[in-house]
Scaffold this active site. Structure first.
Site, PDB file in Angstrom:
ATOM      1  N   ASP A  40       0.846  -1.203   0.000  1.00 53.90           N
ATOM      2  CA  ASP A  40       0.000   0.000   0.000  1.00 53.90           C
ATOM      3  C   ASP A  40       0.878   1.249   0.000  1.00 53.90           C
ATOM      4  O   ASP A  40       2.010   1.234   0.507  1.00 53.90           O
ATOM      5  CB  ASP A  40      -0.913   0.018   1.236  1.00 53.90           C
ATOM      6  CG  ASP A  40      -2.193   0.797   1.027  1.00 53.90           C
ATOM      7  OD1 ASP A  40      -3.268   0.176   0.952  1.00 53.90           O
ATOM      8  OD2 ASP A  40      -2.114   2.051   0.914  1.00 53.90           O
ATOM      9  N   VAL A  67       1.455   2.261  -6.538  1.00 52.07           N
ATOM     10  CA  VAL A  67       1.295   1.398  -7.717  1.00 52.07           C
ATOM     11  C   VAL A  67       1.609   2.121  -9.032  1.00 52.07           C
ATOM     12  O   VAL A  67       1.735   1.486 -10.069  1.00 52.07           O
ATOM     13  CB  VAL A  67      -0.106   0.745  -7.790  1.00 52.07           C
ATOM     14  CG1 VAL A  67      -0.320  -0.223  -6.636  1.00 52.07           C
ATOM     15  CG2 VAL A  67      -1.214   1.786  -7.862  1.00 52.07           C
ATOM     16  N   TYR A 158     -12.932   8.041 -13.549  1.00 48.57           N
ATOM     17  CA  TYR A 158     -12.830   6.812 -12.740  1.00 48.57           C
ATOM     18  C   TYR A 158     -13.457   5.631 -13.483  1.00 48.57           C
ATOM     19  O   TYR A 158     -12.856   4.548 -13.574  1.00 48.57           O
ATOM     20  CB  TYR A 158     -13.535   7.067 -11.414  1.00 48.57           C
ATOM     21  CG  TYR A 158     -13.628   5.893 -10.463  1.00 48.57           C
ATOM     22  CD1 TYR A 158     -12.536   5.500  -9.703  1.00 48.57           C
ATOM     23  CD2 TYR A 158     -14.825   5.194 -10.301  1.00 48.57           C
ATOM     24  CE1 TYR A 158     -12.629   4.439  -8.800  1.00 48.57           C
ATOM     25  CE2 TYR A 158     -14.936   4.142  -9.410  1.00 48.57           C
ATOM     26  CZ  TYR A 158     -13.831   3.759  -8.668  1.00 48.57           C
ATOM     27  OH  TYR A 158     -13.939   2.710  -7.781  1.00 48.57           O
ATOM     28  N   LYS A 162     -11.691   2.207 -14.776  1.00 46.40           N
ATOM     29  CA  LYS A 162     -12.132   0.888 -14.311  1.00 46.40           C
ATOM     30  C   LYS A 162     -12.627   0.030 -15.481  1.00 46.40           C
ATOM     31  O   LYS A 162     -12.493  -1.198 -15.464  1.00 46.40           O
ATOM     32  CB  LYS A 162     -13.210   1.041 -13.244  1.00 46.40           C
ATOM     33  CG  LYS A 162     -12.695   1.666 -11.939  1.00 46.40           C
ATOM     34  CD  LYS A 162     -11.699   0.771 -11.222  1.00 46.40           C
ATOM     35  CE  LYS A 162     -11.476   1.199  -9.776  1.00 46.40           C
ATOM     36  NZ  LYS A 162     -10.553   0.295  -9.062  1.00 46.40           N
TER      37      LYS A 162
END
Ligand code: NAD
Length: 254
Positions: A40, A67, A158, A162
């Site tokens: 994380d 990430v 977003y 996704k």
């Protein structure tokens, strides 16, 4: 914890493992006797979750990595290999949500949402896949979003990211099926997590009762609801399931 279920212990990497869906997934995979790498951006949170898993008898390592930062991710995967061995299971739960009317989305904000949600998933999958190819066995579960299935008037950035995660998942499923690796996606909806609570506090999402009223089952979901599905999809039993999108949403998207 850990209940072994008589299953083989594997090395599982969970991104976004410090909170919400990722944290619950760490617990569920630890209950299956896997060795857990909790990765994380929030390093303190990752350490806390890893410590809790160890306190319950599990094997866990907390790692700080963004990430979107490929060198940091590669270093994290090297540490995981050195500590536990090659990665066999990957669940990508790290994500960033935002709500903006389409005309207010700046190019910078667009890029940030794509970077964290889509490119971050790409980096993690690419970092993990060589280990799985070498083992001729692997399980990847990406956490996408129901907004990618329905579209969203205030989350175009977003939802687009996704949606990219879903088609990345299907593409990797086709690419790596000959290597014994399955790749599936779970698009959650209405799961009570710190992310949802932040969105409610900022007025971007309505209160729980209002949200529950839009869900056919009549209540919100929990991180455990997603984690249970992710644990199944990463199991040996799920070996004939790949390229699939498993909605865990109380019937919100049919
Ligand atoms: P959360 O905010 O509770 O947890 C997300 C975690 O990801 C946090 O620990 C955060 O530090 C980490 N993270 C964020 N950016 C990162 C980065 N760049 N690098 C590494 N780690 C990073 O959120 P959650 O609700 O548990 O969400 C988990 C996933 O589920 C996300 O991908 C989210 O988009 C998706 N999702 C959640 C819901 C829901 O109802 N909660 C609905 C649809 C999709």
């Amino acid at each position: 914890m850990p209940q072994t279920h008589g299953r083989r212990s594997r090395v599982a990497v969970v991104t976004g493992g410090a909170s919400g869906i990722g944290e619950a997934t760490c617990r569920h995979l630890a209950e299956r006797n896997h060795r857990i790498a909790v990765l994380d951006l929030d390093g303190d949170g990752a350490s806390r979750v890893a410590e809790e898993l160890r306190a319950h008898g599990g094997e866990a390592l907390g790692l700080t990595a963004d990430v979107t930062d490929r060198p940091a991710l590669d270093a994290a995967f090297a540490e995981i290999r050195a500590t536990f061995g090659p990665a066999e299971i990957l669940v990508t739960s790290a994500g960033l949500v935002a709500f903006d009317p389409f005309e207010n989305i700046t190019p910078e904000r667009w890029s940030r949402l794509i970077d964290v949600n889509l490119t971050g998933t790409f980096h993690c999958c690419q970092a993990a896949v060589p280990d799985m190819v070498a083992a001729r066995w692997g399980r990847i579960v990406t956490i996408s979003s129901s907004s990618a299935q329905r579209g969203s008037p205030t989350m175009a950035h977003y939802a687009a990211a996704k949606g990219g995660v879903i088609v990345l998942t299907k593409s990797l499923a086709r690419a790596y099926a000959p290597h014994g690796i399955t790749v599936n996606s779970i698009p959650p909806s209405g799961i009570e997590t710190p992310m949802q609570h932040r969105s409610q506090a900022e007025g971007d999402l309505p209160a729980n009762e209002v949200m529950a009223g839009t869900i056919p089952l009549g209540h919100l979901g929990t991180p455990d609801d997603i984690a249970a599905a992710a644990a199944f999809l990463t199991s040996d039993e799920a070996g004939f399931i790949t390229g699939q999108v498993l909605g865990v949403n109380g019937g919100a998207v049919l």
